[in-house]
Write an enzyme that holds these catalytic residues in place. Structure first.
Site, PDB file in Angstrom:
ATOM      1  N   ARG A   5      -7.641  -0.636  -6.667  1.00  0.00           N
ATOM      2  CA  ARG A   5      -7.894   0.510  -5.775  1.00  0.00           C
ATOM      3  C   ARG A   5      -8.045   1.767  -6.646  1.00  0.00           C
ATOM      4  O   ARG A   5      -7.253   1.959  -7.575  1.00  0.00           O
ATOM      5  CB  ARG A   5      -6.747   0.684  -4.763  1.00  0.00           C
ATOM      6  CG  ARG A   5      -6.635  -0.478  -3.774  1.00  0.00           C
ATOM      7  CD  ARG A   5      -5.704  -0.159  -2.626  1.00  0.00           C
ATOM      8  NE  ARG A   5      -6.311   0.745  -1.665  1.00  0.00           N
ATOM      9  CZ  ARG A   5      -5.639   1.325  -0.663  1.00  0.00           C
ATOM     10  NH1 ARG A   5      -4.340   1.103  -0.524  1.00  0.00           N
ATOM     11  NH2 ARG A   5      -6.255   2.128   0.185  1.00  0.00           N
ATOM     12  N   ASN A  29      -5.426  12.261   0.435  1.00  0.00           N
ATOM     13  CA  ASN A  29      -4.521  11.404   1.221  1.00  0.00           C
ATOM     14  C   ASN A  29      -5.381  10.652   2.235  1.00  0.00           C
ATOM     15  O   ASN A  29      -6.604  10.832   2.292  1.00  0.00           O
ATOM     16  CB  ASN A  29      -3.439  12.249   1.910  1.00  0.00           C
ATOM     17  CG  ASN A  29      -2.335  11.389   2.498  1.00  0.00           C
ATOM     18  OD1 ASN A  29      -1.786  10.517   1.809  1.00  0.00           O
ATOM     19  ND2 ASN A  29      -2.002  11.582   3.762  1.00  0.00           N
ATOM     20  N   LYS A  30      -4.748   9.809   3.006  1.00  0.00           N
ATOM     21  CA  LYS A  30      -5.457   8.950   3.964  1.00  0.00           C
ATOM     22  C   LYS A  30      -6.494   9.729   4.773  1.00  0.00           C
ATOM     23  O   LYS A  30      -6.231  10.844   5.211  1.00  0.00           O
ATOM     24  CB  LYS A  30      -4.415   8.304   4.893  1.00  0.00           C
ATOM     25  CG  LYS A  30      -4.947   7.423   5.994  1.00  0.00           C
ATOM     26  CD  LYS A  30      -5.904   6.352   5.527  1.00  0.00           C
ATOM     27  CE  LYS A  30      -5.337   5.458   4.448  1.00  0.00           C
ATOM     28  NZ  LYS A  30      -6.367   4.624   3.792  1.00  0.00           N
ATOM     29  N   GLN A  51      -2.210   2.412   9.969  1.00  0.00           N
ATOM     30  CA  GLN A  51      -0.932   2.488   9.244  1.00  0.00           C
ATOM     31  C   GLN A  51       0.104   3.289  10.044  1.00  0.00           C
ATOM     32  O   GLN A  51       1.298   3.030   9.955  1.00  0.00           O
ATOM     33  CB  GLN A  51      -1.121   3.135   7.863  1.00  0.00           C
ATOM     34  CG  GLN A  51      -1.847   2.266   6.852  1.00  0.00           C
ATOM     35  CD  GLN A  51      -3.344   2.511   6.851  1.00  0.00           C
ATOM     36  OE1 GLN A  51      -3.925   2.883   7.866  1.00  0.00           O
ATOM     37  NE2 GLN A  51      -3.981   2.298   5.717  1.00  0.00           N
ATOM     38  N   ASP A  93      -2.063  10.719  -2.222  1.00  0.00           N
ATOM     39  CA  ASP A  93      -2.460   9.651  -3.157  1.00  0.00           C
ATOM     40  C   ASP A  93      -2.797  10.186  -4.535  1.00  0.00           C
ATOM     41  O   ASP A  93      -2.675   9.484  -5.536  1.00  0.00           O
ATOM     42  CB  ASP A  93      -3.648   8.869  -2.603  1.00  0.00           C
ATOM     43  CG  ASP A  93      -3.167   7.869  -1.570  1.00  0.00           C
ATOM     44  OD1 ASP A  93      -2.948   8.270  -0.412  1.00  0.00           O
ATOM     45  OD2 ASP A  93      -2.945   6.710  -1.943  1.00  0.00           O
ATOM     46  N   ARG A 110       0.857  -1.186   0.000  1.00  0.00           N
ATOM     47  CA  ARG A 110       0.000   0.000   0.000  1.00  0.00           C
ATOM     48  C   ARG A 110       0.889   1.230   0.000  1.00  0.00           C
ATOM     49  O   ARG A 110       2.100   1.140   0.089  1.00  0.00           O
ATOM     50  CB  ARG A 110      -1.013  -0.016   1.157  1.00  0.00           C
ATOM     51  CG  ARG A 110      -0.590  -0.694   2.410  1.00  0.00           C
ATOM     52  CD  ARG A 110       0.157   0.076   3.484  1.00  0.00           C
ATOM     53  NE  ARG A 110       0.012   1.487   3.488  1.00  0.00           N
ATOM     54  CZ  ARG A 110       1.035   2.314   3.648  1.00  0.00           C
ATOM     55  NH1 ARG A 110       2.279   1.848   3.787  1.00  0.00           N
ATOM     56  NH2 ARG A 110       0.864   3.597   3.667  1.00  0.00           N
TER      57      ARG A 110
HETATM   58  O1  MRU Z   1      -4.639   3.122   2.240  1.00  0.00           O
HETATM   59  P1  MRU Z   1      -3.157   3.345   2.137  1.00  0.00           P
HETATM   60  O2  MRU Z   1      -2.393   2.797   3.288  1.00  0.00           O
HETATM   61  O3  MRU Z   1      -2.621   2.880   0.799  1.00  0.00           O
HETATM   62  O4  MRU Z   1      -2.996   4.919   2.173  1.00  0.00           O
HETATM   63  C1  MRU Z   1      -1.704   5.454   2.027  1.00  0.00           C
HETATM   64  C2  MRU Z   1      -1.640   6.912   2.168  1.00  0.00           C
HETATM   65  O5  MRU Z   1      -2.635   7.590   2.301  1.00  0.00           O
HETATM   66  C3  MRU Z   1      -0.283   7.532   2.021  1.00  0.00           C
HETATM   67  O6  MRU Z   1      -0.179   8.674   2.809  1.00  0.00           O
HETATM   68  C4  MRU Z   1      -0.049   7.914   0.562  1.00  0.00           C
HETATM   69  O7  MRU Z   1      -0.302   6.837  -0.286  1.00  0.00           O
HETATM   70  C5  MRU Z   1       1.321   8.410   0.331  1.00  0.00           C
HETATM   71  S1  MRU Z   1       2.512   7.136   0.461  1.00  0.00           S
HETATM   72  C6  MRU Z   1       4.038   7.782   0.132  1.00  0.00           C
END
Ligand code: MRU
Length: 350
Positions: free
Chosen positions: A85, A252-253, A201, A242, A51
């Protein structure tokens, strides 16, 4: 100080396979996942064994090689992996690069080599190039970001959300690469890691990475960020991304938008670190970014423990969008976008 584990690796030559560090098992176990079918790669991306936007792109590029080894067409494999995704644009960017290799093999200067396995060789070389470029982009973001944050005093508090480190990329990370570089430069950053509900995470992955590298790190629940800021413990916030729209709005997350809003309320600069591969200039603003919706069980039954009544209605968006006006700067591998808006984003990317 570089990572003592391998997030993504292609094991062997054209007869090889994709090996991923299974991030669902961290921090308790360091277990690798061998992917020999494209279905296994799709599942690994879907269930977050791999991820983080750049890492998803790199894994998908190798996933195309896995699919072609199964005698499937590049287009079919790319179409399939693209359904894993929806939010991280690096996935679609990497798949387009792989499609480009296949199309040049048929129509371009590489066509007609006539050797069996030559398409696979070309695809594997491209996946390795994407991986290597990502590693270099992480290093560049680390340098640009540490230059930008050079004004921070030694021991400054930096809050981060989710995991944007070596586990999320082909290199040292985006946001964490900046923190690692500050540490290398003797700045002794004190990092606050949001646990990052619902899949943790921050708690499981960011804390694991920071502790492995000997960085001063403190875990907080997401709901504690406001208090920690009010107590004056945070001098800067830095997260990954993202997908970044043409006007700088950044997905982002989930929870990143709350953190950016809190940072603004407390007069703390909020920075995003992302490679140019995370920008999507085909969309005008964050309103157009597709937001992944995930299963209710991640919230009601996280990690196997029931924490809500059976049948509880749940809303579980995996990402949110931080408006550009809340972002102090975007740190990229090509330099820093200050005063984030359509024209500053465009002039960096042109
Ligand atoms: O759902 P995830 O764990 O894939 O989400 C990841 C994030 O939101 C990260 O902050 C983003 O992908 C940047 S990773 C360098």
């Amino acid at each position: 100080m570089s990572e003592p584990f391998s997030t993504i690796r292609w094991d062997g030559g054209i007869d090889g396979h994709l090996r991923l560090l299974d991030q669902t098992r961290l921090p308790v176990e360091t277990v690798y996942l061998d992917c020999r079918t494209v279905e296994e790669v799709w599942q690994a991306i879907k269930r977050l064994a791999v991820r983080g936007a750049p890492a998803i792109g790199v894994a998908a590029a190798y996933g195309v090689c896995v699919g072609v080894k199964e005698d499937r067409s590049v287009d079919e494999v790319c179409d399939y992996l693209a359904t894993s995704r929806p939010t991280a644009v690096n996935l679609f960017w990497a798949l387009e690069r792989m499609r480009g290799v296949a199309s040049r093999a048929v129509h371009g200067p590489e066509r007609g080599r006539g050797r069996p396995g030559s398409l696979l060789e070309l695809l594997l070389a491209e996946a390795r190039a994407i991986h290597e470029e990502d590693r270099a982009q992480c290093a560049a973001m680390g340098r640009f970001g540490a230059d930008l944050l050079d004004y921070l005093p030694e021991g400054a508090g930096i809050l981060t959300h989710c995991n944007a480190g070596a586990l999320a990329t082909g290199g040292d990370g985006t946001a964490l690469a900046v923190i690692f570089e500050l540490a290398r430069r003797g700045k002794r950053p004190r990092v606050f890691a949001d646990e990052t509900r619902p899949l943790l995470q921050g708690a499981r992955l960011t804390m694991w990475e920071l502790m492995q590298r000997g960085i001063d790190a403190t875990l907080i629940c997401d709901s504690m960020a406001a208090q920690v800021m009010r107590e004056g413990r945070v001098q800067a916030v830095i997260t990954g991304a993202d997908r970044i729209a043409a006007n700088g709005d950044t997905a982002n997350k989930i929870g990143t938008y709350s953190v950016a809003t809190l940072a603004r309320a407390h007069g703390i600069p909020f920075y995003v670190a992302a490679p140019v591969t995370t920008f999507d200039l085909t969309i005008a603003s964050g309103a157009e970014i597709p937001i992944e919706q995930r299963s209710a069980e991640e919230i009601t039954c996280g990690f196997g423990k029931q924490t809500a009544p059976a049948g509880a209605r749940v809303y579980n968006p995996a990402f949110d969008v931080t408006p550009a006006e809340l972002i102090g700067a975007i740190i990229t591998d090509r330099g820093v976008v200050q005063r984030v808006n359509r024209s500053t984003v465009q002039s960096l990317l042109k």
